[in-house]
Scaffold this active site. Structure first.
Site, PDB file in Angstrom:
ATOM      1  N   HIS A   1      -5.741  16.218 -16.085  1.00  0.00           N
ATOM      2  CA  HIS A   1      -6.221  14.888 -15.687  1.00  0.00           C
ATOM      3  C   HIS A   1      -7.240  14.276 -16.632  1.00  0.00           C
ATOM      4  O   HIS A   1      -7.819  13.234 -16.310  1.00  0.00           O
ATOM      5  CB  HIS A   1      -6.851  14.932 -14.296  1.00  0.00           C
ATOM      6  CG  HIS A   1      -5.881  15.184 -13.200  1.00  0.00           C
ATOM      7  ND1 HIS A   1      -5.265  14.181 -12.495  1.00  0.00           N
ATOM      8  CD2 HIS A   1      -5.410  16.336 -12.690  1.00  0.00           C
ATOM      9  CE1 HIS A   1      -4.471  14.705 -11.581  1.00  0.00           C
ATOM     10  NE2 HIS A   1      -4.538  16.021 -11.681  1.00  0.00           N
TER      11      HIS A   1
ATOM     12  N   LYS B   1     -15.128   1.866  -9.635  1.00  0.00           N
ATOM     13  CA  LYS B   1     -14.705   3.191 -10.121  1.00  0.00           C
ATOM     14  C   LYS B   1     -15.979   3.980 -10.404  1.00  0.00           C
ATOM     15  O   LYS B   1     -17.069   3.413 -10.364  1.00  0.00           O
ATOM     16  CB  LYS B   1     -13.856   3.064 -11.390  1.00  0.00           C
ATOM     17  CG  LYS B   1     -14.455   2.116 -12.437  1.00  0.00           C
ATOM     18  CD  LYS B   1     -13.550   1.944 -13.638  1.00  0.00           C
ATOM     19  CE  LYS B   1     -12.467   0.916 -13.466  1.00  0.00           C
ATOM     20  NZ  LYS B   1     -11.124   1.441 -13.495  1.00  0.00           N
ATOM     21  N   ARG B   2     -15.851   5.276 -10.704  1.00  0.00           N
ATOM     22  CA  ARG B   2     -17.048   6.036 -11.061  1.00  0.00           C
ATOM     23  C   ARG B   2     -17.746   5.416 -12.261  1.00  0.00           C
ATOM     24  O   ARG B   2     -17.104   4.818 -13.114  1.00  0.00           O
ATOM     25  CB  ARG B   2     -16.686   7.489 -11.356  1.00  0.00           C
ATOM     26  CG  ARG B   2     -16.407   8.298 -10.131  1.00  0.00           C
ATOM     27  CD  ARG B   2     -17.577   8.283  -9.158  1.00  0.00           C
ATOM     28  NE  ARG B   2     -18.709   9.008  -9.697  1.00  0.00           N
ATOM     29  CZ  ARG B   2     -18.910  10.315  -9.532  1.00  0.00           C
ATOM     30  NH1 ARG B   2     -18.085  11.038  -8.800  1.00  0.00           N
ATOM     31  NH2 ARG B   2     -19.949  10.906 -10.075  1.00  0.00           N
TER      32      ARG B   2
ATOM     33  N   LYS C   1     -15.723   4.310 -19.146  1.00  0.00           N
ATOM     34  CA  LYS C   1     -15.093   3.271 -18.318  1.00  0.00           C
ATOM     35  C   LYS C   1     -15.663   1.882 -18.634  1.00  0.00           C
ATOM     36  O   LYS C   1     -15.137   0.869 -18.214  1.00  0.00           O
ATOM     37  CB  LYS C   1     -15.267   3.594 -16.834  1.00  0.00           C
ATOM     38  CG  LYS C   1     -14.518   4.880 -16.425  1.00  0.00           C
ATOM     39  CD  LYS C   1     -14.657   5.148 -14.940  1.00  0.00           C
ATOM     40  CE  LYS C   1     -14.071   6.469 -14.514  1.00  0.00           C
ATOM     41  NZ  LYS C   1     -12.610   6.437 -14.309  1.00  0.00           N
TER      42      LYS C   1
ATOM     43  N   THR D   1      -5.969   4.776 -11.157  1.00  0.00           N
ATOM     44  CA  THR D   1      -5.080   4.481 -10.031  1.00  0.00           C
ATOM     45  C   THR D   1      -5.565   3.226  -9.313  1.00  0.00           C
ATOM     46  O   THR D   1      -4.778   2.551  -8.652  1.00  0.00           O
ATOM     47  CB  THR D   1      -5.038   5.666  -9.039  1.00  0.00           C
ATOM     48  OG1 THR D   1      -6.371   6.139  -8.834  1.00  0.00           O
ATOM     49  CG2 THR D   1      -4.172   6.779  -9.556  1.00  0.00           C
TER      50      THR D   1
ATOM     51  N   LYS E   1      -3.646  -0.191  -7.432  1.00  0.00           N
ATOM     52  CA  LYS E   1      -3.964  -0.735  -6.103  1.00  0.00           C
ATOM     53  C   LYS E   1      -4.201  -2.241  -6.186  1.00  0.00           C
ATOM     54  O   LYS E   1      -3.717  -3.011  -5.349  1.00  0.00           O
ATOM     55  CB  LYS E   1      -5.199  -0.032  -5.523  1.00  0.00           C
ATOM     56  CG  LYS E   1      -4.960   1.446  -5.248  1.00  0.00           C
ATOM     57  CD  LYS E   1      -6.248   2.239  -5.024  1.00  0.00           C
ATOM     58  CE  LYS E   1      -5.947   3.735  -5.120  1.00  0.00           C
ATOM     59  NZ  LYS E   1      -7.149   4.564  -5.294  1.00  0.00           N
TER      60      LYS E   1
HETATM   61  C1  26V Z   1     -14.933  14.921 -15.453  1.00  0.00           C
HETATM   62  C2  26V Z   1     -15.941  14.965 -16.347  1.00  0.00           C
HETATM   63  C3  26V Z   1     -16.912  16.021 -16.199  1.00  0.00           C
HETATM   64  C4  26V Z   1     -17.902  16.099 -17.281  1.00  0.00           C
HETATM   65  C5  26V Z   1     -17.728  15.265 -18.484  1.00  0.00           C
HETATM   66  C6  26V Z   1     -17.032  13.995 -18.345  1.00  0.00           C
HETATM   67  C7  26V Z   1     -15.991  14.006 -17.362  1.00  0.00           C
HETATM   68  C8  26V Z   1     -15.019  13.044 -17.427  1.00  0.00           C
HETATM   69  C9  26V Z   1     -14.031  13.011 -16.517  1.00  0.00           C
HETATM   70  C10 26V Z   1     -13.991  13.954 -15.530  1.00  0.00           C
HETATM   71  C11 26V Z   1     -12.944  13.893 -14.518  1.00  0.00           C
HETATM   72  C12 26V Z   1     -11.908  14.887 -14.705  1.00  0.00           C
HETATM   73  C13 26V Z   1     -10.749  14.783 -13.847  1.00  0.00           C
HETATM   74  C14 26V Z   1     -10.461  13.430 -13.258  1.00  0.00           C
HETATM   75  O1  26V Z   1     -10.988  13.075 -12.248  1.00  0.00           O
HETATM   76  N1  26V Z   1      -9.566  12.706 -13.878  1.00  0.00           N
HETATM   77  C15 26V Z   1      -9.051  11.454 -13.359  1.00  0.00           C
HETATM   78  O2  26V Z   1      -7.830  11.741 -12.708  1.00  0.00           O
HETATM   79  C16 26V Z   1      -7.212  10.592 -12.165  1.00  0.00           C
HETATM   80  C17 26V Z   1      -5.993  11.050 -11.439  1.00  0.00           C
HETATM   81  O3  26V Z   1      -5.061  11.568 -12.326  1.00  0.00           O
HETATM   82  C18 26V Z   1      -6.897   9.602 -13.274  1.00  0.00           C
HETATM   83  O4  26V Z   1      -6.320   8.453 -12.716  1.00  0.00           O
HETATM   84  C19 26V Z   1      -8.147   9.234 -14.046  1.00  0.00           C
HETATM   85  O5  26V Z   1      -7.821   8.425 -15.143  1.00  0.00           O
HETATM   86  C20 26V Z   1      -8.846  10.498 -14.515  1.00  0.00           C
HETATM   87  O6  26V Z   1     -10.105  10.189 -15.100  1.00  0.00           O
END
Ligand code: 26V
Length: 815
Positions: A357, A544-545, A550, A652, A656
């Site tokens: 992801h 979004k986060r 982003k 996602t 929406k």
């Molecule tokens: C985690 C972290 C942790 C530390 C450093 C920066 C960072 C950046 C992103 C994440 C999230 C990791 C997994 C995640 O939530 N990915 C999201 O998954 C969604 C479903 O597939 C997708 O639509 C998003 O684009 C994606 O960011």
């Protein structure tokens, strides 16, 4: 058939009220009314829920450390097709269903996209008659609750289980399992077989709490099973905790109780950088071991042969957080079922599939060898052996030492969970076209070249039942009026809307529905924040986060630009716009928190400046989550999808908004690429660097934010705002943001894309002036959003991954 008459429902409701609370309906609180209603619904579905379907097809198990489910009442009533009966029945008893819907808590057991995707997938699996179940953790505290104090984010613990339990859950103590941590492992020879003895471990009870997942009008009910960590043997209580190796003092018993309960205490927020925390590793193994043991127990109860596991069971791991499924399944097959390594490995690989992801290097999970060895000694041995064999294979094939090193599961005393996931599964997928291409050609290229057949794309999707039918009833009803109700079960039918793209009456009706949603949202904002927003302004939304990639910062710098233009020229030609933000920043992510403070400060300044005559309003909603999204999305006209190209795996929210008729302003990143492909150039506004340009900059350099700043007076003007006092009370935060842009050369190309973004926003402004044209674009977006239903995504997973090569696949293909 699950159904109930109004008369029966009322009788049932009343007697439940007496049995649960010994009181009449009239005197009940909303909380009590909700509990009673929920309890009635659980009774209605209970027979069907326990009715097992085992043996009739493959069972899918979706492991995820996060499930962001949202409220369940409305969605359950919709899926059971009893909403009208219940609403009328309640009304006759003087109760408003809407009040009870709003009363329900919204469990925040996820960070964002990944957790919400898991929830949408459960909805789709049940709705498509797939026997697919979720395994997750029942965190006592979900993601923190966000408050703003002087524009700063303050985190408050999310104590969502205030009543001690969750209304939709059923605890199943008879299905609890024990998960073993730490201790000593001995391999002994037992009649020429290697026997594994694990001593002095710390046992932790995994208590299952089941939540029903109800399919859409199909009488199909799956389960989300969330595990809570507890001491072994509840009845003994903490003082005489019956842990074999903790039978000592009172103090030891308390320590033991703390050790066990800490595991499912709180959800980790996605930080700016991945940190290898011991408690997180405990959470991951706890989930995995409890889930895999549960699967094997159920499987064996059905008298199926263990050697056939992969024919009857598919295990999917949502990102690398549940990757220990691989060594845990190996452990059970080797140590408990007595299979050979080769047999166990074949079964494991054929059973497990993995979704990646993110490509963000700093988000990749790596566990220190010493930590793994101590916490999970047997699991570490197995990982080591998997790696030893894998490296042997690689050295037979390749002579490039650097490459073998990159592919090794254990490297420089760290265990790479991504590498383990690829090696131990039969399928690796990305979540949108571009993301998968980047995985194959950049991030995971070594693995792709080695085993290309494993890699595939599954573009994300959303549960259209929640994100259109339920959250935007007026639009949904109107769509049905125009094209019939088939689209509810198969969103491809939404395409039929296109025949109305020149139909003035239809376009005006769509605009009227949007305006109604905007008015409702304005009322909500007024009530919650005492801010007046103009329903005739453009609602421009980024929810979004909060993360640098982003680029909420790009959005706010553009707002500052517009503000300057309005101040310089009061006749500056722009449609009034309301910019709406919603975002939580991880508590330890300083830059993200500075950006929150910046947005709030800009909002404060602009909203109180009478000179610009309300042409711009900025609203930052507090505590953004699923329930808020359901209110905001139907009212949105401009969807901000402006991440640095290559960084957003899919997104996602973008889908929406599209499904609810918003027009997207976007970089060609993540699934924006597919949205663009669906609607064509004229019905989306694209800007910014392309993927190859970002990849080129990243590899070869060549970008100077300082040069841009010095050469473009508009860019300089807004960047200087950060540090020159133009925005009050921003000294430290403004400086930190300024430094990220100028001193550290703008890692996410905010300034590089700013001019292009401003032009794109100008285009949006121009488009909006022609109402008919705007409404037509809106309709085309809705009409082409069908492919983004998670029903499509799940059918793709089923066909290509879970049921591939199965007899049943023929049947599945008809879906
Ligand atoms: C985690 C972290 C942790 C530390 C450093 C920066 C960072 C950046 C992103 C994440 C999230 C990791 C997994 C995640 O939530 N990915 C999201 O998954 C969604 C479903 O597939 C997708 O639509 C998003 O684009 C994606 O960011």
């Amino acid at each position: 058939m699950i159904t109930i008459s109004k008369k029966k429902f009322k009788q049932y409701f009343e007697s439940k009220m007496y049995s649960l609370y010994a009181q009449s309906i009239e005197g009940a609180t909303n909380e009590q009314l909700l509990n009673v209603l929920c309890s009635v619904i659980k009774d209605i579905i209970s027979k069907r829920w326990i009715g097992t379907r085992l043996g009739c097809e493959k069972e899918i198990y979706y492991f995820s450390i996060e499930f962001l489910m949202g409220r369940q009442l409305k969605s359950n009533l919709l899926n059971l097709d009893i909403e009208d009966t219940i609403r009328d029945g309640l009304k006759e008893m003087g109760i408003k269903l809407e009040n009870l819907i709003e009363e329900e808590c919204d469990p925040a057991l996820g960070n964002g996209g990944l957790g919400r995707l898991a929830a949408c997938f459960l909805d789709s699996m049940a709705s498509l008659n797939i026997s697919g179940h979720g395994y997750g953790l029942r965190y006592k505290y979900g993601l923190f609750e966000q408050k703003f104090v002087n524009g700063y984010q303050v985190e408050v613990p999310d104590n969502w289980l205030t009543q001690g339990s969750y209304i939709w859950e059923t605890v199943r103590p008879n299905k609890a399992t024990v998960v073993k941590f730490e201790g000593d492992v001995y391999l002994v020879n037992d009649n020429d077989r290697l026997k594994v003895i694990h001593k002095n471990y710390i046992p932790v009870m995994a208590m299952p709490y089941d939540i029903p997942i109800i399919g859409y009008k199909n009488d199909y009910i799956n389960t989300l099973r969330l595990f809570k960590s507890e001491i072994v043997n509840r009845d003994f209580g903490p003082i005489t905790a019956n842990a074999k190796n903790h039978s000592g003092s009172y103090e030891d018993a308390l320590k033991y109780k703390y050790y066990t309960e800490e595991i499912s205490q709180v959800l980790y927020p996605n930080d700016s950088n991945y940190a290898g925390r011991l408690l997180r590793l405990k959470q991951e193994y706890f989930l995995v071991s409890a889930g895999i043991q549960d699967i094997i127990r159920k499987y064996k109860k059905n008298k199926l042969k263990i050697i056939d596991l992969s024919k009857n069971v598919a295990i999917h791991i949502n990102d690398t957080h549940p990757t220990l499924c691989i060594p845990e399944l190996m452990r059970i097959l080797l140590d408990e079922e007595g299979l050979s390594w080769e047999e166990a490995w074949e079964i494991t690989k054929n059973t497990i599939s993995y979704t990646n992801h993110t490509i963000m290097a700093e988000a990749m999970e790596k566990w220190p060898v010493d930590m793994m060895k101590k916490l999970l000694p047997r699991i570490y041995m197995i990982i080591e052996e998997i790696n030893r064999r894998y490296l042997n294979d690689l050295t037979d094939k390749y002579s490039d030492y650097e490459r073998i090193k990159r592919m090794s599961i254990i490297n420089e005393n760290n265990i790479s969970m991504a590498n383990l996931s690829i090696v131990g599964s039969h399928s690796v997928n990305g979540v949108a076209y571009l993301h998968t291409e980047i995985l194959k050609n950049e991030v995971l290229n070594d693995f792709y070249l080695d085993e290309p057949q494993k890699f595939n794309n599954k573009t994300n999707g959303i549960a259209h039942r929640r994100w259109l039918i339920s959250c935007n009833e007026e639009l949904s009803d109107y769509i049905t009026e125009l094209i019939g109700e088939e689209w509810e079960k198969d969103t491809n039918h939404l395409k039929k809307l296109e025949i109305y793209k020149e139909n003035k009456e239809v376009l005006e009706k769509l605009a009227e529905i949007k305006l109604n949603n905007k008015k409702n949202f304005a009322d909500f904002i007024k009530k919650e924040y005492e801010i007046d927003i103009n329903p005739n302004s453009i609602y421009d939304v980024q929810i979004k986060r909060l993360h640098a990639y982003k680029r909420q910062l790009l959005n706010v710098l553009h707002i500052l630009h517009l503000y300057h233009e309005l101040l310089e020229n009061p006749n500056f030609n722009m449609e009034p716009r309301t910019f709406i933000f919603g975002a939580k920043a991880a508590p330890g992510y300083y830059l993200a928190k500075c950006i929150i403070k910046l947005i709030n400060s800009v909002a404060n300044k602009i909203n109180n400046d009478e000179r610009i005559k309300n042409k711009i309003k900025v609203v930052f909603v507090e505590n953004y989550g699923v329930s808020l999204a359901e209110k905001i999305i139907p009212a949105t006209e401009v969807s901000e999808q402006i991440s640095t190209t290559t960084k957003e795996a899919s997104g996602t929210g973008n889908m929406k908004f599209m499904m609810n008729g918003a027009i997207t302003i976007a970089t060609l990143d993540g699934a924006n690429v597919e949205i663009h492909e669906q609607v064509g150039d004229d019905n989306i506004v694209i800007f910014g660097l392309k993927a190859h340009q970002v990849l080129h900059y990243n590899k070869y350099g060549g970008y100077s934010a300082l040069d841009l700043y010095n050469s473009n007076r508009y860019i300089k003007r807004v960047v200087d705002d950060l540090i020159n006092g133009f925005i009050p009370n921003m000294d430290n935060e403004g400086r930190a943001i300024y430094d990220s842009l100028i001193t550290y050369n703008d890692e996410y190309f905010v300034l590089r894309d700013l001019e292009n973004y401003t032009e794109a926003q100008y285009k949006i402004n121009k488009l909006y002036k022609n109402k008919e044209q705007w409404n037509k674009i809106s309709l085309i977006n809705i009409a082409n959003s069908g492919i983004f239903s998670s029903d499509r995504t799940i059918s793709d997973y089923a066909r290509d991954i879970w049921f591939k090569g199965c007899e049943i696949n023929g049947e599945r293909n008809k879906l």
